[in-house]
Write a protein that holds these residues in place. Structure first.
Motif, PDB file in Angstrom:
ATOM      1  N   ILE B  93      52.053 133.987 -27.919  1.00  0.00           N
ATOM      2  CA  ILE B  93      52.057 132.934 -28.936  1.00  0.00           C
ATOM      3  C   ILE B  93      53.168 133.174 -29.957  1.00  0.00           C
ATOM      4  O   ILE B  93      53.620 132.230 -30.622  1.00  0.00           O
ATOM      5  N   LEU B  96      56.158 131.109 -28.803  1.00  0.00           N
ATOM      6  CA  LEU B  96      56.005 129.676 -29.061  1.00  0.00           C
ATOM      7  C   LEU B  96      56.231 129.378 -30.542  1.00  0.00           C
ATOM      8  O   LEU B  96      56.909 128.409 -30.914  1.00  0.00           O
ATOM      9  N   THR B  97      55.681 130.231 -31.384  1.00  0.00           N
ATOM     10  CA  THR B  97      55.832 130.022 -32.830  1.00  0.00           C
ATOM     11  C   THR B  97      57.310 130.101 -33.234  1.00  0.00           C
ATOM     12  O   THR B  97      57.801 129.241 -33.982  1.00  0.00           O
ATOM     13  N   ARG B 100      59.262 126.965 -32.048  1.00  0.00           N
ATOM     14  CA  ARG B 100      58.996 125.765 -32.859  1.00  0.00           C
ATOM     15  C   ARG B 100      59.598 125.906 -34.252  1.00  0.00           C
ATOM     16  O   ARG B 100      60.080 124.930 -34.827  1.00  0.00           O
ATOM     17  N   ARG B 101      59.573 127.114 -34.758  1.00  0.00           N
ATOM     18  CA  ARG B 101      60.127 127.329 -36.109  1.00  0.00           C
ATOM     19  C   ARG B 101      61.636 127.158 -36.095  1.00  0.00           C
ATOM     20  O   ARG B 101      62.216 126.593 -37.025  1.00  0.00           O
ATOM     21  N   ASP B 105      64.226 125.386 -27.463  1.00  0.00           N
ATOM     22  CA  ASP B 105      63.426 124.955 -26.323  1.00  0.00           C
ATOM     23  C   ASP B 105      62.212 125.860 -26.189  1.00  0.00           C
ATOM     24  O   ASP B 105      62.236 127.036 -26.569  1.00  0.00           O
ATOM     25  N   LEU B 106      61.171 125.317 -25.582  1.00  0.00           N
ATOM     26  CA  LEU B 106      59.978 126.130 -25.368  1.00  0.00           C
ATOM     27  C   LEU B 106      60.272 127.198 -24.319  1.00  0.00           C
ATOM     28  O   LEU B 106      60.829 126.900 -23.265  1.00  0.00           O
ATOM     29  N   PRO B 107      59.901 128.449 -24.591  1.00  0.00           N
ATOM     30  CA  PRO B 107      60.109 129.491 -23.576  1.00  0.00           C
ATOM     31  C   PRO B 107      59.137 129.311 -22.423  1.00  0.00           C
ATOM     32  O   PRO B 107      57.981 128.906 -22.625  1.00  0.00           O
ATOM     33  N   ALA B 108      59.606 129.630 -21.225  1.00  0.00           N
ATOM     34  CA  ALA B 108      58.764 129.418 -20.041  1.00  0.00           C
ATOM     35  C   ALA B 108      57.471 130.214 -20.110  1.00  0.00           C
ATOM     36  O   ALA B 108      56.441 129.791 -19.570  1.00  0.00           O
ATOM     37  N   VAL B 110      55.411 130.555 -22.307  1.00  0.00           N
ATOM     38  CA  VAL B 110      54.243 129.963 -22.982  1.00  0.00           C
ATOM     39  C   VAL B 110      53.276 129.412 -21.929  1.00  0.00           C
ATOM     40  O   VAL B 110      52.121 129.126 -22.237  1.00  0.00           O
ATOM     41  N   LEU B 111      53.752 129.277 -20.704  1.00  0.00           N
ATOM     42  CA  LEU B 111      52.875 128.865 -19.614  1.00  0.00           C
ATOM     43  C   LEU B 111      52.238 130.098 -18.974  1.00  0.00           C
ATOM     44  O   LEU B 111      52.783 131.194 -19.016  1.00  0.00           O
ATOM     45  N   ALA B 112      51.101 129.875 -18.367  1.00  0.00           N
ATOM     46  CA  ALA B 112      50.356 130.997 -17.804  1.00  0.00           C
ATOM     47  C   ALA B 112      51.084 131.640 -16.635  1.00  0.00           C
ATOM     48  O   ALA B 112      51.104 132.873 -16.518  1.00  0.00           O
ATOM     49  N   ALA B 113      51.697 130.839 -15.769  1.00  0.00           N
ATOM     50  CA  ALA B 113      52.232 131.394 -14.521  1.00  0.00           C
ATOM     51  C   ALA B 113      53.305 132.461 -14.757  1.00  0.00           C
ATOM     52  O   ALA B 113      53.196 133.578 -14.228  1.00  0.00           O
TER      53      ALA B 113
END
Lengths: 237, 375
Positions: B93, B96-97, B100-101, B105-108, B110-113
């Protein structure tokens, strides 16, 4: 390890329904609209409208599944579990929460949203509404057929515990664009899997776990969508 | 039913790396809770957390990466056919924080896989991993699941890896819910007023007894029973009558084929919140009656480690049974009436072969695991 699929319900890109109300494959690409309270529950439910989209979709699918299986009404709590597979979990809610946290250095962080940044929170919403006291959890798996992971887990839980029934299914919102894939079927879809055929309604059929493979009515199914299609008695194109 | 052995334990907590420093710290009544420097706390109702020392972060990496490596360093060889169950409520997390701050781009991961893939690679496991997310009962349920797989003969070896961070994301949320204590938490104390967050990573290797013998691994303890139940009451508040926890305890006792009087000690969840701790004492009173054994909670030392809490507490439970000593409940100076004489802020001698470990979490979930002493 065997069980009977006695109910199916969903909130997906195809809309919201129980399995006995339509012959359309509910797992399809497209966008999912979180249902309104009146579309799921006849009676007022003040909390429903406050839920995040992920929870409304998951809770709606569970409610429709229990209704489809003739198991919505209850008086005493029931030892029914819920296993939900999710690829993205509550990522959208996490992002929404961060939009309240990051500005003002956390001073305006939303407690209401924070509660739903755990993907299993909607299982608690379902449990309290329907008196479900079994094992409740969300699975994330590196698996192209994540829904089947939930069915496997449910069949094993049925076999290894005193639970007479487990709700097994999937719940996902559409992913952020950078993670979108061709085989996405966003939404929530749950199956009510019981140790015995339902007495109040006709069962869809028997589901069995042999090794790691899932069989429905004696036929092996390749993925969760195929299992749903088999249950609804339709050919998957 | 195959017997289930716990053969390796590898924790990283605010009291150090490894079970020995953790155990010695607990017995000494140490606390890893300290003023937080990881992020700015000025807008939050607490300034305290139990953070792991020297958590280095690589560029673009998560703090969890370092925890994972430090856990892996402690583990011996794993069986080739070992399965992996992960228990994390919020994973990476922190990434992700940051994204967003910073508007990235969202890091991969942040997904479970990809998160799970990283863990399987670190441990050299070839089978697919699965993450169990059941809030603060996640790792307790993961251990129960691992035990169930082995007991049923579906697996010979399962590694449970549990980890969660002290993150601003979670800290701010609990602060907004007014659930944090403004001082280090005081589990089961009459003056408790909230929880303190902690962080941890822990790996627990569970084997069938046959596999343990083949590998010459000495059992640290056996997992003899488990149970899980939902309160069906509220999403964040526990059922005041302890309904779900009572059910989970009874299931675990039944699976163990033992009576409540056989339990020598309890490692309780003990978050330090008013309602959780009261609920637990009510539930234990219902299950044990006059035979309530000594109990303790470790969150006054380690903080609440979220999805890793149960794993860490099961690790401590194994050592508790081996040593026949129950660590103190740090912060509990004036125990709630229902726990008086059973809760101590000093170590307690125990006598017996079984220990009950319980956790409860958001979503109404409760989980219980019973450990059996290895002789």
């Amino acid at each position: 390890m065997k069980g009977w699929i006695n109910g199916i319900g969903w909130v997906t890109a195809a809309g919201y329904s129980g399995g006995r109300s339509t012959d359309q494959q509910p797992l399809c690409s497209g966008s999912v609209v979180a249902p309104k309270r009146k579309q799921i529950f006849d009676k007022p439910d003040l909390r429903f409208g406050r839920l995040d989209e992920f929870s409304r979709i998951g809770l709606g699918a569970i409610a429709l599944c229990l209704r489809d299986g003739g198991a919505e009404e209850w008086s005493d709590k029931r030892q029914i579990g819920i296993v939900a597979a999710s690829r993205y979990g509550c990522l959208a809610t996490d992002i929404g929460y961060l939009e309240t946290m990051i500005p003002n250095s956390g001073a305006l962080a939303s407690p209401k949203l924070f509660v739903y940044t755990l993907p299993n929170s909607f299982l608690g919403e379902a449990a309290l509404r329907f008196g479900l006291t079994g094992n409740t959890l969300v699975l994330n798996q590196e698996d192209e057929t994540a829904g089947l992971a939930a069915v496997r887990f449910a069949l094993e839980d049925l076999s290894w515990s005193e639970q007479p029934a487990v709700l097994a299914g999937i719940c996902d919102l559409a992913p952020p664009v950078e993670f979108a894939r061709a085989d996405e079927y966003p939404g929530g879809l749950f199956m009510l899997i019981e140790k015995e055929p339902a007495s109040a309604v006709a069962s869809y059929g028997e589901v069995e776990l042999r090794g790691d493979d899932i069989f429905f009515a004696g036929h092996q199914v390749a993925d969760f969508r195929s299992l749903v299609g088999e249950c609804l008695g339709m050919l998957i194109r | 039913m195959n017997r289930v052995v716990i053969s390796q334990i590898a924790p990283v907590t605010a009291l150090g790396d490894g079970l020995d420093p953790l155990w010695q710290g607990l017995l000494a009544g140490k606390s890893g809770i300290a003023p937080l420097t990881r992020f700015n706390c000025e807008n939050y109702i607490s300034h305290y957390g139990a953070c792991i020392d020297d958590l280095a972060v690589t560029s673009g990496g998560s703090l969890l990466d370092t925890i994972l490596k430090r856990v892996a360093l402690q583990l011996g060889d794993l069986p080739e056919d070992c399965r992996l169950l992960v228990a994390s409520t919020k994973g990476e997390i922190d990434l992700l924080t940051s994204a967003r701050r910073d508007g990235d781009d969202l890091p991969a991961t942040v997904l479970a896989a990809p998160f799970l893939d990283k863990i399987t690679r670190q441990f050299g496991i070839t089978s697919k991993a699965i993450n169990i997310n059941a809030a603060c009962a996640s790792s307790t349920i993961a251990v129960a699941r691992a035990a169930a797989l082995i007991a049923a003969g579906e697996a010979d070896a399962v590694l449970v890896y549990a980890a969660d961070l002290v993150s601003e994301f979670v800290f701010s949320g609990f602060s907004a819910l007014q659930a944090l204590s403004d001082q280090p938490c005081r589990p089961f104390d009459c003056q408790r007023n909230g929880l303190t967050l902690g962080e941890a990573g822990v790996a627990i290797l569970l084997l069938s007894e046959t596999a343990a013998q083949q590998r010459n691994e000495t059992p640290l303890a056996y997992v003899s029973g488990w149970g899980m139940a939902n309160d069906a009451h509220h999403v964040t508040a526990p059922a005041r009558d302890g309904y779900g926890l009572i059910q989970a305890c009874h299931q675990a006792l039944s699976k163990s084929s033992i009576a409540p009087v056989d339990i020598a000690a309890i490692n309780a969840h003990g978050t330090g919140t008013l309602y959780n701790d009261a609920m637990e004492l009510t539930a234990f009173g219902s299950v044990f009656g006059e035979s309530l054994p000594p109990l303790h909670g470790v969150k006054g030392s380690l903080g609440h480690c979220l999805g890793a809490a149960g794993g860490i507490e099961i690790a401590i439970g194994c050592r508790t049974l081996q040593e026949q000593i129950l660590p103190p409940t740090v912060g509990c100076c004036d125990a709630e009436e229902a726990g008086q004489g059973k809760l101590q802020n000093v170590p307690q001698d125990i006598s017996g072969d079984y220990l009950l470990c319980t956790n409860s979490g958001f979503g109404g979930i409760n989980a219980a695991v019973i450990l059996q002493r290895s002789r």
